[in-house]
Write an enzyme that holds these catalytic residues in place. Structure first.
Site, PDB file in Angstrom:
ATOM      1  N   ALA A 143       3.632  -0.495 -32.067  1.00  0.00           N
ATOM      2  CA  ALA A 143       2.465  -0.155 -32.886  1.00  0.00           C
ATOM      3  C   ALA A 143       2.980   0.217 -34.274  1.00  0.00           C
ATOM      4  CB  ALA A 143       1.731   1.011 -32.256  1.00  0.00           C
TER       5      ALA A 143
ATOM      6  N   GLU B 268       8.880   5.220 -27.500  1.00  0.00           N
ATOM      7  CA  GLU B 268       7.909   6.158 -28.087  1.00  0.00           C
ATOM      8  C   GLU B 268       8.393   7.600 -28.044  1.00  0.00           C
ATOM      9  OE1 GLU B 268       7.166   3.719 -25.947  1.00  0.00           O
ATOM     10  OE2 GLU B 268       5.351   2.675 -26.619  1.00  0.00           O
TER      11      GLU B 268
ATOM     12  N   GLY C  92       4.473  -0.793 -28.225  1.00  0.00           N
ATOM     13  CA  GLY C  92       3.279  -1.626 -28.085  1.00  0.00           C
ATOM     14  C   GLY C  92       3.609  -3.108 -27.963  1.00  0.00           C
TER      15      GLY C  92
ATOM     16  N   GLU D  58       4.381  -3.601 -24.406  1.00  0.00           N
ATOM     17  CA  GLU D  58       3.115  -3.440 -23.673  1.00  0.00           C
ATOM     18  C   GLU D  58       2.222  -4.665 -23.845  1.00  0.00           C
ATOM     19  OE1 GLU D  58       2.862   0.365 -25.809  1.00  0.00           O
ATOM     20  OE2 GLU D  58       2.159   1.214 -23.931  1.00  0.00           O
TER      21      GLU D  58
HETATM   22  N1  CAA Z   1       5.936   0.139 -37.349  1.00  0.00           N
HETATM   23  C1  CAA Z   1       5.947  -0.051 -38.676  1.00  0.00           C
HETATM   24  N2  CAA Z   1       6.954  -0.677 -39.315  1.00  0.00           N
HETATM   25  C2  CAA Z   1       7.996  -1.115 -38.575  1.00  0.00           C
HETATM   26  C3  CAA Z   1       8.053  -0.938 -37.182  1.00  0.00           C
HETATM   27  C4  CAA Z   1       6.951  -0.284 -36.557  1.00  0.00           C
HETATM   28  N3  CAA Z   1       6.881  -0.103 -35.231  1.00  0.00           N
HETATM   29  N4  CAA Z   1       9.211  -1.459 -36.717  1.00  0.00           N
HETATM   30  C5  CAA Z   1       9.847  -1.954 -37.797  1.00  0.00           C
HETATM   31  N5  CAA Z   1       9.124  -1.741 -38.910  1.00  0.00           N
HETATM   32  C6  CAA Z   1       9.454  -2.106 -40.282  1.00  0.00           C
HETATM   33  C7  CAA Z   1      10.538  -1.183 -40.855  1.00  0.00           C
HETATM   34  O1  CAA Z   1       9.943   0.022 -41.332  1.00  0.00           O
HETATM   35  C8  CAA Z   1      11.114  -2.045 -41.947  1.00  0.00           C
HETATM   36  O2  CAA Z   1      10.237  -2.004 -43.047  1.00  0.00           O
HETATM   37  P1  CAA Z   1      10.829  -1.731 -44.542  1.00  0.00           P
HETATM   38  O3  CAA Z   1      11.725  -2.909 -44.797  1.00  0.00           O
HETATM   39  O4  CAA Z   1       9.592  -1.725 -45.386  1.00  0.00           O
HETATM   40  O5  CAA Z   1      11.561  -0.437 -44.470  1.00  0.00           O
HETATM   41  C9  CAA Z   1      11.031  -3.467 -41.359  1.00  0.00           C
HETATM   42  O6  CAA Z   1      10.054  -3.397 -40.307  1.00  0.00           O
HETATM   43  C10 CAA Z   1      12.356  -3.929 -40.770  1.00  0.00           C
HETATM   44  O7  CAA Z   1      12.757  -2.938 -39.823  1.00  0.00           O
HETATM   45  P2  CAA Z   1      14.220  -2.286 -39.839  1.00  0.00           P
HETATM   46  O8  CAA Z   1      14.776  -2.251 -41.214  1.00  0.00           O
HETATM   47  O9  CAA Z   1      14.132  -0.987 -39.094  1.00  0.00           O
HETATM   48  O10 CAA Z   1      15.005  -3.404 -38.987  1.00  0.00           O
HETATM   49  P3  CAA Z   1      16.295  -3.189 -38.088  1.00  0.00           P
HETATM   50  O11 CAA Z   1      16.749  -4.552 -37.721  1.00  0.00           O
HETATM   51  O12 CAA Z   1      17.266  -2.272 -38.758  1.00  0.00           O
HETATM   52  O13 CAA Z   1      15.783  -2.396 -36.772  1.00  0.00           O
HETATM   53  C11 CAA Z   1      14.275  -2.014 -34.918  1.00  0.00           C
HETATM   54  C12 CAA Z   1      14.901  -3.035 -35.890  1.00  0.00           C
HETATM   55  C13 CAA Z   1      15.354  -1.473 -33.972  1.00  0.00           C
HETATM   56  C14 CAA Z   1      13.222  -2.736 -34.130  1.00  0.00           C
HETATM   57  C15 CAA Z   1      13.648  -0.846 -35.729  1.00  0.00           C
HETATM   58  O14 CAA Z   1      12.822  -1.381 -36.746  1.00  0.00           O
HETATM   59  C16 CAA Z   1      12.815   0.105 -34.913  1.00  0.00           C
HETATM   60  O15 CAA Z   1      13.360   0.948 -34.208  1.00  0.00           O
HETATM   61  N6  CAA Z   1      11.458  -0.003 -34.997  1.00  0.00           N
HETATM   62  C17 CAA Z   1      10.555   0.911 -34.359  1.00  0.00           C
HETATM   63  C18 CAA Z   1      10.494   0.659 -32.851  1.00  0.00           C
HETATM   64  C19 CAA Z   1       9.533   1.664 -32.208  1.00  0.00           C
HETATM   65  O16 CAA Z   1       9.749   2.848 -32.240  1.00  0.00           O
HETATM   66  N7  CAA Z   1       8.459   1.140 -31.579  1.00  0.00           N
HETATM   67  C20 CAA Z   1       7.467   1.935 -30.938  1.00  0.00           C
HETATM   68  C21 CAA Z   1       6.323   2.198 -31.864  1.00  0.00           C
HETATM   69  S1  CAA Z   1       5.152   3.383 -31.211  1.00  0.00           S
HETATM   70  C22 CAA Z   1       4.197   2.529 -30.134  1.00  0.00           C
HETATM   71  O17 CAA Z   1       4.336   1.333 -29.963  1.00  0.00           O
HETATM   72  C23 CAA Z   1       3.156   3.337 -29.433  1.00  0.00           C
HETATM   73  C24 CAA Z   1       2.393   2.620 -28.370  1.00  0.00           C
HETATM   74  O18 CAA Z   1       2.823   2.550 -27.231  1.00  0.00           O
HETATM   75  C25 CAA Z   1       1.106   2.055 -28.651  1.00  0.00           C
END
Ligand code: CAA
Length: 258
Positions: free
Chosen positions: A65, A132, A109, A112
């Site tokens: 998400a 999460e 998400g 999911e």
């Molecule tokens: N939401 C918003 N933006 C996101 C994102 C997310 N879930 N995941 C990645 N991005 C964005 C980053 O902020 C980044 O944007 P900027 O260039 O503007 O800074 C861009 O995508 C590229 O990401 P990274 O630079 O972080 O890329 P990476 O290769 O270094 O890392 C990754 C990749 C390991 C997937 C890392 O991006 C990450 O950990 N993302 C978040 C994963 C996460 O926590 N997901 C769960 C979300 S909560 C949820 O989903 C709740 C639910 O159950 C409904």
């Protein structure tokens, strides 16, 4: 219809829906989720479509998400706005089969969403996770429930509590994905599976989807009865007569969806 966050193509009875927010690794913001619900509903009611393939990019199916969009919300915002509720419910109403073709990250998400599809074909680069916990929340689109049913309590707890990622081999071993293919062949394999499904009787395909999904909703005895009654009901169809006659006559069945 033109979408901002999706690319949708329909060809040879298959709707291919690509999540398309490369700048955010296909993070699921409200726009994307609402467009996805609309696109799935459109594919479900399009007579030219017999199967749906949902995919992302090579780097990410979806990284979860959208954290930027969610971060400022209060409990009242999330609860009164029923965050994720309506779009997710709309996806669950789709009656045609949906195959998730997953490459790269399928996190939170994103994992999911893949699990809400009917089955998952993963590339060898796929990585699944429910991280999460690192954000101070629990999964919100079914992760604690669906992942547990897919992989069992121990692995599900491990994934949710540590936030670690699972690679494609582990995902296949533990029953999360139906098969793993080389990244370069992912779409080809998913489309081939979709074509195979598209050749079957749409009526029977729909019945299979209902029956398998029923196994998640009911005790075994009820599910078995539901399946048996569906099996009985299909003897009222022309496609049952055609399917069985074709076998006996050693020819390909020509299904007419009736
Ligand atoms: N939401 C918003 N933006 C996101 C994102 C997310 N879930 N995941 C990645 N991005 C964005 C980053 O902020 C980044 O944007 P900027 O260039 O503007 O800074 C861009 O995508 C590229 O990401 P990274 O630079 O972080 O890329 P990476 O290769 O270094 O890392 C990754 C990749 C390991 C997937 C890392 O991006 C990450 O950990 N993302 C978040 C994963 C996460 O926590 N997901 C769960 C979300 S909560 C949820 O989903 C709740 C639910 O159950 C409904």
């Amino acid at each position: 219809m033109a979408y901002e966050t999706l690319i949708v193509e329909v060809a040879d009875h298959v709707a291919l829906i690509r999540l398309n927010r490369p700048e955010a690794l296909n993070a699921l913001n409200s726009r994307l989720l609402s467009e996805l619900a609309t696109a799935l509903k459109a594919a479900d009611s399009n007579d030219r479509v017999r199967c749906i393939v949902l995919t992302g990019s090579e780097k990410a199916f979806a990284a979860g998400a959208d954290i930027k969009e969610m971060s400022g919300k209060s409990f009242v915002d999330a609860f009164t706005g029923d965050l994720f509720g309506p779009d997710v419910e709309a996806m669950l109403r789709v009656r045609k089969p949906i195959i998730a073709a997953v490459s790269g990250y399928a996190l939170g998400g994103g994992c999911e969403l893949a699990m809400m599809c009917d089955f998952i074909i993963a590339s060898d680069t796929a990585r699944f996770g429910q991280p999460e916990i690192n954000l101070g929340v629990v999964a919100g689109i079914g992760g604690t429930q669906r992942l547990t049913r897919f992989v069992g309590k121990s692995k599900s707890m491990d994934m949710h509590l540590t936030g670690r990622f699972m690679d494609a081999a582990e995902a296949e071993r533990s029953g999360l994905v139906s098969r793993v293919v080389p990244a370069k062949k992912l779409l080809e394999e998913a489309m081939a599976a979709a074509q195979k499904i598209a050749e079957k009787s749409a009526l029977t395909v729909m019945a299979v989807k209902e029956a398998v999904n029923r196994s998640y909703e009911t005790p075994l005895r009820e599910g078995l009865l539901f399946e048996r009654r569906l099996f009985h009901a299909l003897f009222a169809t022309e496609d049952q007569k055609e399917g069985m006659s074709a076998f006996l006559e050693k020819r390909e069945a020509q299904f007419r969806d009736r």
